[in-house]
Structure formats: C-alpha cells, structure tokens
Design a protein around this motif. Sequence first.
Motif, PDB file in Angstrom:
ATOM      1  N   TYR A  31       0.858  -1.186   0.000  1.00  0.00           N
ATOM      2  CA  TYR A  31       0.000   0.000   0.000  1.00  0.00           C
ATOM      3  C   TYR A  31       0.893   1.234   0.000  1.00  0.00           C
ATOM      4  N   THR A  90     -13.436  -1.725   2.995  1.00  0.00           N
ATOM      5  CA  THR A  90     -12.524  -2.186   1.959  1.00  0.00           C
ATOM      6  C   THR A  90     -12.794  -3.665   1.718  1.00  0.00           C
ATOM      7  N   THR A 130      -5.425   3.369  -5.351  1.00  0.00           N
ATOM      8  CA  THR A 130      -5.619   1.911  -5.316  1.00  0.00           C
ATOM      9  C   THR A 130      -5.034   1.256  -6.567  1.00  0.00           C
TER      10      THR A 130
END
Length: 146
Positions: A31, A90, A130
């Motif tokens: 991430y 999520t 993302t």
Amino acid sequence: MVDVQTEIVINRPRAEVAEYAANPDNAPSWYVNIHKSQRLTAGPISTGSRVAFTAKFLGRELNYTYEFVEYVPGEKLVMRTAQGPFPMQTTYTWTDHAGGTRMTLGNTGKPSGFSKLAGLVMEPMIRRETRKDLERLKSILERQSA
C-alpha cells in the motif's frame, strides 16, 4: 458516497495472492500510503480480527482501526472502519483468471464532516491510489516468482 472498484490480474496462483494480500503485516509493503500495521487481535486472521494502520492521506497522518467483518480465505476479505471523518469499507476478492489471479480492491464510504463535493474529489484520488497499490502488489508477487 464514494464507491471505487479497481482490479488487476496477477500472474500468480490465487491462494498465494490472497494469502499475501490478506496478511495485514504485508500492507506497508504494497500500500503506497500505509506506513505501519499492527495486529490488535492475537491468532490467525479471521472474522472479528482487528488491525491498526497508520497512513498518510491528503498530507495528513491518519491512524485508524479496521475490523475484519468477512473473511473467506482465498476468495474474499471485507474490512470496515467507523473511525475518523471518512468511515470506509474495503473489500478484496480473488478469482482465477487465465492461470493467474484477478484481484479486485473495492473501497466504499460516506464522508462525514465533509461536503458532498469532497466525496466527488476523493473518488478519483482513491481510484488512482488503489491502482498504484495493486500495481505494486503485482510487482512484488510476480518478482518473487522470478
């Protein structure tokens, strides 16, 4: 309301992709904005597990806790936080695809304390971030197999 779905095909077996992505200890490696993860629940990841994350978003450091509300190893993971100005859910899903894995990363939430306009601005930003996260995950997993 923000609802962003991003997907990528990773040329690795579904079990391997899902195991790596679902492990919160790996989150800071793939991430872009997450700098730290800490399990708050002992034992293997399962429904009810809680994980604290530290991330940077819009130039601010955010600390939030996700609870795993659904977990089917190798198929689906749903995490939710109700903290902060932007409660978020999520969802990861993994399916077989042409010898590899199609991973979908979904983020849904309703900004509170923000105007509706903030939600409109945030959606493309979340989509862009993302996309970077999934590309980094693909790179890590495909490089490991090389």
